[in-house]
Design a protein around this motif. Sequence first.
Motif, short mmCIF file in Angstrom:
data_model
loop_
_atom_site.label_atom_id
_atom_site.label_comp_id
_atom_site.label_asym_id
_atom_site.label_seq_id
_atom_site.Cartn_x
_atom_site.Cartn_y
_atom_site.Cartn_z
N CYS A 205 0.79 -1.13 0.07
CA CYS A 205 -0.17 0.01 -0.06
C CYS A 205 0.58 1.27 -0.25
O CYS A 205 1.79 1.36 0.87
CB CYS A 205 -0.95 0.03 1.13
SG CYS A 205 -2.12 1.63 1.16
N ALA B 162 0.74 -6.73 0.66
CA ALA B 162 -0.37 -7.82 0.01
C ALA B 162 0.22 -9.26 -0.04
O ALA B 162 -0.48 -10.13 -0.29
CB ALA B 162 -0.89 -7.28 -1.18
N TRP C 122 -8.73 -3.87 -3.19
CA TRP C 122 -7.56 -2.96 -3.23
C TRP C 122 -7.83 -1.98 -4.28
O TRP C 122 -8.41 -2.40 -5.52
CB TRP C 122 -6.06 -3.46 -3.36
CG TRP C 122 -5.42 -4.05 -2.03
CD1 TRP C 122 -6.05 -4.70 -1.24
CD2 TRP C 122 -4.01 -4.01 -1.58
NE1 TRP C 122 -5.27 -4.80 -0.08
CE2 TRP C 122 -4.13 -4.29 -0.47
CE3 TRP C 122 -3.02 -3.15 -2.10
CZ2 TRP C 122 -2.90 -4.62 0.21
CZ3 TRP C 122 -1.98 -3.27 -1.21
CH2 TRP C 122 -1.76 -3.91 -0.03
N CYS D 15 -4.65 -0.10 -0.02
CA CYS D 15 -5.13 -1.15 0.62
C CYS D 15 -6.59 -0.85 0.76
O CYS D 15 -7.13 0.21 0.67
CB CYS D 15 -4.57 -1.79 2.06
SG CYS D 15 -4.68 -0.45 3.31
#
Length: 72
Positions: A21, A28, A39, A52
């Motif tokens: 992110c 992730a 996302w 995110c």
Amino acid sequence: MTSPHGGRDDGSTAETPCIVCARCGTSAGALTAGPPPTWTCSVENGDRRYFCETCSRENLRSIVGRLDSDWW
């Protein structure tokens, strides 16, 4: 150059990209098919930035208003 088996011809193996992110740094994990479906992906100055689910929800109005993440 890559080999047909996904590795490199020089004997090294290709690393699976890890998507992080751009706002909070949440990872992730190693993915082969892209970020999780929850996302958000934003293209800013020609670069892809992933956010995110939490950061996307918290900044939804700015995302819809197409403000760069620097403005959030």
